[in-house]
Write an enzyme that holds these catalytic residues in place. Structure first.
Site, PDB file in Angstrom:
ATOM      1  N   SER A 123       0.807  -1.213   0.000  1.00 49.74           N
ATOM      2  CA  SER A 123       0.000   0.000   0.000  1.00 49.74           C
ATOM      3  C   SER A 123       0.848   1.274   0.000  1.00 49.74           C
ATOM      4  CB  SER A 123      -0.951   0.007   1.196  1.00 49.74           C
ATOM      5  OG  SER A 123      -0.252   0.261   2.393  1.00 49.74           O
ATOM      6  N   LYS A 160       0.655   4.451   6.738  1.00 55.84           N
ATOM      7  CA  LYS A 160       0.108   5.373   5.731  1.00 55.84           C
ATOM      8  C   LYS A 160       0.685   6.786   5.910  1.00 55.84           C
ATOM      9  CE  LYS A 160      -3.109   2.647   3.805  1.00 55.84           C
ATOM     10  NZ  LYS A 160      -2.458   1.429   4.377  1.00 55.84           N
TER      11      LYS A 160
END
Lengths: 204, 204
Positions: A123, A160
């Site tokens: 990701s 993230k």
DNA sequence: AATAATACTGAATGTATATACAGTATAATG
DNA sequence: CATTATACTGTATATACATTCAGTATTATT
């Protein structure tokens, strides 16, 4: 440690490289030659500044009497746990998930850090973070927009980009177009920031 | 290694201890003081003998110009040079491009390695290699297809995937669609493999 | 028995080196 | 606006240091 100017840093590196290459420290003239200074006093004043700031020590009246002060030398060989980012729903970041310990000098990444996190998934691919990479995590709540954070929502841990969209809304953004943005409403969802990434190690 | 006399051994140990203690090698007078000699020439002759037998090297005309020759230095060296990948056309990978030395435990990446290379550009972006990353480079010619190699064509150094397309044709492939494949015809172009990547470090 | 290597003392010397002093200039700080 | 830190050039000098020469003595090697 006090801050260092870029020129002083050049001199410090020059000394380290010189010792590495020759086995003994440089003279003032040697430093001038390496860095292009034309007066030995240029080196002298930089050395004095470095000494004052605690990076080196100078033995007065002694040729090549420069030694580099490494306060972390005693703490060398520190062991940091590698924690596996296991599947969702598990109590991650707990001791039982320690894969192994990894020997690494402290202050390796400029800033101190607390543990390594083994990355799962892609990701954050476009940020150069690949599967199985080790992220050096510093436990802190001092997060700025754009920092890469290790965030926990319920029991799920994720890596993230952090972006505070508004006082109550935080965006956790992936760096891969195949993944979607996570919008967290702090009024309804509990978001816990474990820390942020201060470095990365990859073993090929 | 030739045999060493007990007095020469004392001198050698004295040098090692002195460097350990002060950070720089002793003068002839320092050795005399440590070992009770009354003439600097006592130290001098022992140093010459040690040099002749290959235990130390002496830089002539240089104060404290003694360095200990340690054949196992490659295995126990904790400090690795960081070499800047400078602009095309320059004689890269030379000593003058050493940015600084980086302290890193040996065998950090499983395999041994020789130096760090500072990455310029984004040609290996999709392999998770970003600008300013440090690649741990192992000098070797033992390359398999798919390895990330540090290759040199003329004076230009580049980091790419290695693929032997046929006995005479090698493909150097970027990991970024904005960059194009380099096809090297070994019959007409000289390709030198500096080594391969065995690890990566990123400082945030 | 002669030669070479080891293991020193002692004195002398050229130079390598640290270091102070005198300037110039710019940026940051109180 | 004065002061301090940074970042240099340039000259000068006392001394820290390497290095040679002259000896003496002991122990291996040929």
């Amino acid at each position: 440690m006090k801050d260092i100017t870029s020129q002083q840093n050049k001199v410090l590196n020059c000394i380290q490289v010189y010792i590495k290459k020759t086995g003994f420290p440089p003279t003032r003239a040697d430093i001038c030659k390496e860095l292009g200074f034309k007066s030995p006093n240029s080196a002298e004043t930089h050395l004095r500044a470095l000494e004052k700031k605690g990076f080196i020590s100078i033995e007065s009246g002694t040729s090549r009497g420069i030694s580099i002060i490494n306060p972390e030398i005693e703490n060398e060989g520190d062991e940091y746990p590698i924690i596996g980012l296991v599947a969702a729903g598990s109590p991650t970041l707990a001791t039982e998930n320690v894969e192994k310990v990894f020997n690494c000098p402290q202050g390796f990444f400029g800033s101190n850090f607390d543990y390594f996190l083994r990355v799962r998934g892609l990701s954050m691919k476009d940020a150069g973070i690949m599967e199985d990479d080790l992220i050096a995590v510093k436990k802190t709540q001092d997060i700025k927009n754009g920092d890469i954070v290790i965030a926990r929502i319920d029991d799920e841990v994720t890596v993230k980009y952090f972006h505070r969209h508004s006082p109550k809304i935080v965006h956790l953004q992936p760096a891969n177009e195949d993944f979607s943005n996570i919008e967290v409403d702090l009024e309804h969802t509990e978001l816990f920031i474990e820390g942020k990434s201060v470095g990365l190690i990859r073993e090929n």
